[in-house]
Motif scaffolding. Structure first.
Motif, PDB file in Angstrom:
ATOM      1  N   VAL A  42      59.444 -16.144  58.513  1.00  0.00           N
ATOM      2  CA  VAL A  42      58.026 -16.338  58.818  1.00  0.00           C
ATOM      3  C   VAL A  42      57.775 -16.224  60.319  1.00  0.00           C
ATOM      4  O   VAL A  42      56.808 -15.583  60.757  1.00  0.00           O
ATOM      5  CB  VAL A  42      57.539 -17.700  58.284  1.00  0.00           C
ATOM      6  CG1 VAL A  42      56.129 -17.996  58.782  1.00  0.00           C
ATOM      7  CG2 VAL A  42      57.575 -17.710  56.757  1.00  0.00           C
ATOM      8  N   ALA A  43      58.655 -16.811  61.119  1.00  0.00           N
ATOM      9  CA  ALA A  43      58.483 -16.773  62.575  1.00  0.00           C
ATOM     10  C   ALA A  43      58.563 -15.344  63.106  1.00  0.00           C
ATOM     11  O   ALA A  43      57.754 -14.924  63.951  1.00  0.00           O
ATOM     12  CB  ALA A  43      59.539 -17.646  63.246  1.00  0.00           C
ATOM     13  N   VAL A  44      59.529 -14.576  62.617  1.00  0.00           N
ATOM     14  CA  VAL A  44      59.671 -13.195  63.075  1.00  0.00           C
ATOM     15  C   VAL A  44      58.507 -12.339  62.565  1.00  0.00           C
ATOM     16  O   VAL A  44      57.987 -11.489  63.292  1.00  0.00           O
ATOM     17  CB  VAL A  44      61.018 -12.602  62.611  1.00  0.00           C
ATOM     18  CG1 VAL A  44      61.108 -11.124  62.966  1.00  0.00           C
ATOM     19  CG2 VAL A  44      62.164 -13.359  63.256  1.00  0.00           C
ATOM     20  N   ASP A  45      58.101 -12.572  61.336  1.00  0.00           N
ATOM     21  CA  ASP A  45      56.981 -11.817  60.779  1.00  0.00           C
ATOM     22  C   ASP A  45      55.717 -12.017  61.618  1.00  0.00           C
ATOM     23  O   ASP A  45      54.989 -11.070  61.902  1.00  0.00           O
ATOM     24  CB  ASP A  45      56.745 -12.246  59.335  1.00  0.00           C
ATOM     25  CG  ASP A  45      55.588 -11.496  58.679  1.00  0.00           C
ATOM     26  OD1 ASP A  45      55.612 -10.253  58.697  1.00  0.00           O
ATOM     27  OD2 ASP A  45      54.674 -12.163  58.173  1.00  0.00           O
TER      28      ASP A  45
ATOM     29  N   GLY B 264      63.158  -8.809  43.995  1.00  0.00           N
ATOM     30  CA  GLY B 264      62.681  -7.428  44.005  1.00  0.00           C
ATOM     31  C   GLY B 264      62.963  -6.686  45.296  1.00  0.00           C
ATOM     32  O   GLY B 264      62.243  -5.748  45.654  1.00  0.00           O
ATOM     33  N   VAL B 265      64.016  -7.095  46.029  1.00  0.00           N
ATOM     34  CA  VAL B 265      64.378  -6.398  47.265  1.00  0.00           C
ATOM     35  C   VAL B 265      65.789  -5.826  47.121  1.00  0.00           C
ATOM     36  O   VAL B 265      66.578  -6.278  46.293  1.00  0.00           O
ATOM     37  CB  VAL B 265      64.311  -7.330  48.491  1.00  0.00           C
ATOM     38  CG1 VAL B 265      62.925  -7.946  48.622  1.00  0.00           C
ATOM     39  CG2 VAL B 265      65.382  -8.419  48.436  1.00  0.00           C
ATOM     40  N   LEU B 266      66.101  -4.842  47.948  1.00  0.00           N
ATOM     41  CA  LEU B 266      67.420  -4.227  47.928  1.00  0.00           C
ATOM     42  C   LEU B 266      68.462  -5.207  48.468  1.00  0.00           C
ATOM     43  O   LEU B 266      68.295  -5.768  49.553  1.00  0.00           O
ATOM     44  CB  LEU B 266      67.422  -2.960  48.775  1.00  0.00           C
ATOM     45  CG  LEU B 266      68.758  -2.212  48.874  1.00  0.00           C
ATOM     46  CD1 LEU B 266      69.109  -1.564  47.533  1.00  0.00           C
ATOM     47  CD2 LEU B 266      68.703  -1.158  49.980  1.00  0.00           C
TER      48      LEU B 266
ATOM     49  N   ALA C  99      59.724 -14.325  51.712  1.00  0.00           N
ATOM     50  CA  ALA C  99      58.955 -15.035  52.744  1.00  0.00           C
ATOM     51  C   ALA C  99      57.904 -14.174  53.422  1.00  0.00           C
ATOM     52  O   ALA C  99      56.961 -14.706  54.027  1.00  0.00           O
ATOM     53  CB  ALA C  99      59.903 -15.623  53.792  1.00  0.00           C
ATOM     54  N   ALA C 100      58.039 -12.849  53.348  1.00  0.00           N
ATOM     55  CA  ALA C 100      57.069 -11.949  53.978  1.00  0.00           C
ATOM     56  C   ALA C 100      57.087 -10.613  53.249  1.00  0.00           C
ATOM     57  O   ALA C 100      58.163 -10.144  52.852  1.00  0.00           O
ATOM     58  CB  ALA C 100      57.385 -11.745  55.463  1.00  0.00           C
ATOM     59  N   PRO C 101      55.931  -9.969  53.093  1.00  0.00           N
ATOM     60  CA  PRO C 101      55.877  -8.683  52.371  1.00  0.00           C
ATOM     61  C   PRO C 101      56.704  -7.583  53.021  1.00  0.00           C
ATOM     62  O   PRO C 101      57.143  -6.654  52.331  1.00  0.00           O
ATOM     63  CB  PRO C 101      54.387  -8.331  52.396  1.00  0.00           C
ATOM     64  CG  PRO C 101      53.682  -9.636  52.578  1.00  0.00           C
ATOM     65  CD  PRO C 101      54.579 -10.454  53.447  1.00  0.00           C
TER      66      PRO C 101
ATOM     67  N   GLU D 223      59.667  -2.519  58.860  1.00  0.00           N
ATOM     68  CA  GLU D 223      60.342  -3.313  57.837  1.00  0.00           C
ATOM     69  C   GLU D 223      61.187  -4.422  58.463  1.00  0.00           C
ATOM     70  O   GLU D 223      61.590  -4.342  59.633  1.00  0.00           O
ATOM     71  CB  GLU D 223      61.235  -2.415  56.984  1.00  0.00           C
ATOM     72  CG  GLU D 223      60.482  -1.294  56.293  1.00  0.00           C
ATOM     73  CD  GLU D 223      61.384  -0.236  55.701  1.00  0.00           C
ATOM     74  OE1 GLU D 223      60.869   0.665  55.034  1.00  0.00           O
ATOM     75  OE2 GLU D 223      62.616  -0.302  55.928  1.00  0.00           O
ATOM     76  N   LEU D 224      61.490  -5.418  57.665  1.00  0.00           N
ATOM     77  CA  LEU D 224      62.317  -6.534  58.111  1.00  0.00           C
ATOM     78  C   LEU D 224      63.441  -6.752  57.107  1.00  0.00           C
ATOM     79  O   LEU D 224      63.207  -6.802  55.891  1.00  0.00           O
ATOM     80  CB  LEU D 224      61.472  -7.805  58.242  1.00  0.00           C
ATOM     81  CG  LEU D 224      62.196  -9.066  58.736  1.00  0.00           C
ATOM     82  CD1 LEU D 224      62.805  -8.845  60.122  1.00  0.00           C
ATOM     83  CD2 LEU D 224      61.224 -10.253  58.776  1.00  0.00           C
ATOM     84  N   VAL D 225      64.659  -6.876  57.630  1.00  0.00           N
ATOM     85  CA  VAL D 225      65.843  -7.064  56.789  1.00  0.00           C
ATOM     86  C   VAL D 225      66.603  -8.298  57.276  1.00  0.00           C
ATOM     87  O   VAL D 225      67.376  -8.222  58.234  1.00  0.00           O
ATOM     88  CB  VAL D 225      66.758  -5.827  56.821  1.00  0.00           C
ATOM     89  CG1 VAL D 225      67.982  -6.037  55.932  1.00  0.00           C
ATOM     90  CG2 VAL D 225      65.991  -4.577  56.408  1.00  0.00           C
TER      91      VAL D 225
END
Length: 298
Positions: free
Chosen positions: A108-111, A193-195, A149-151, A129-131
């Protein structure tokens, strides 16, 4: 410039030492689908500013080469984190990898910081994108929350060395000490639902990385992280449906669909029962093969 490779087709994620100009320049030749300028563990504290100065040129070269260009920044809790993030986004990085992700709050903080930078830099909201990188027991038990936590979280990566250290596990080439970690991580990423990106094989031998990648594929992984450039071609091969596997899948589909037309809900092939889950898995493998073919054509 080629379109960004779809997330689900990114088989190999290669970490490249962020301050090594030659390694950064040569990285596209590895064949890896994703190149990651690694600014955290691979760069000494007194070299971080110099490595950061290489981001713009590196990202430009990698994107021109048609690969997904990413940067692993330092944690935002330290002095290098925000400067890394701003430099990476200003340079046009496709993705940001976040190390030492222990909880959803870290994401959340990075987003929030990325949203502010996208606005300031005139970037499309959510385009970077965020990984998150899960490297501890605490992070492992919170993987589902981290992944949702983030889209902009499109994938999560599980560590090997840091995870083993946190667990107090003894590392070995067969990786058995991380079996539970890898399986649990995959389950949570799939639920989110993420890789799921498998941990890197940190020995140099080719047979070892092939065996580990094949085990990961059997578990359900479709991607693996790397620290050795020469491993990329092996990992790409393992995670790309091969002609014999596709042919076998087509046979399963044909047998099952024939049974359906005959009013039967299951079929047999070479002594094995073929039911709807088996049929669906075969369809997915064929679809994945076709997606790779389309990706090459484009």
């Amino acid at each position: 410039m080629a379109a960004r490779r779809p997330v689900d087709l990114r088989r190999s994620w290669l970490f490249v030492p962020g301050g090594d100009a030659a390694a950064l320049r040569d990285a596209p030749g590895s064949g890896a689908d994703v190149l990651i300028q690694e600014l955290e563990d691979f760069v000494p504290a007194d070299r971080k500013q110099a490595a950061r100065a290489m981001i713009a040129e590196t990202i430009g070269q990698w994107r021109s080469a048609g690969v997904v260009a990413a940067v692993r920044i330092n944690p935002l809790s330290g002095p290098a984190g925000m400067p890394d993030l701003e430099a990476a986004m200003r340079a046009g990085a496709d993705a940001i990898l976040l190390p030492k992700t222990h909880a959803a709050a870290d994401v959340v903080a990075v987003d929030r910081a990325m949203i502010e930078l996208e606005t300031a830099l005139g970037l499309t909201a959510g385009s970077v994108e965020l990984v998150p990188n899960v490297e501890s027991a605490r992070g492992l038990v919170d993987t589902l929350a981290i992944a949702t936590a983030a889209p902009r979280v499109v994938a999560c990566l599980v560590a090997s060395e840091d995870m083993a250290t946190d667990l107090g596990a003894e590392r070995a080439r067969d990786g058995r000490e991380l079996d539970y970690v890898r399986q649990r991580f995959l389950v949570d990423c799939t639920a989110a639902g993420v890789l799921a990106i498998d941990c890197p094989y940190t020995w140099s031998d080719i047979e070892g990385v092939r065996a580990e990648a094949e085990w990961a594929r059997r578990l359900g992984y479709r991607a693996k992280s790397l620290v050795a450039a020469e491993h990329a071609i092996v990992v790409n091969h393992v995670f790309t449906p091969q002609p014999e596997a596709v042919a076998a899948a087509r046979q399963i589909v044909e047998v099952f669909e024939r049974a359906q037309r005959d009013g039967r809900g299951q079929a047999t092939l070479d002594g094995n029962l073929v039911e709807h889950p088996t049929y669906r898995n075969a369809q997915r493998l064929i679809e994945r093969s076709e997606a790779f073919a389309a990706c090459v054509e484009n």
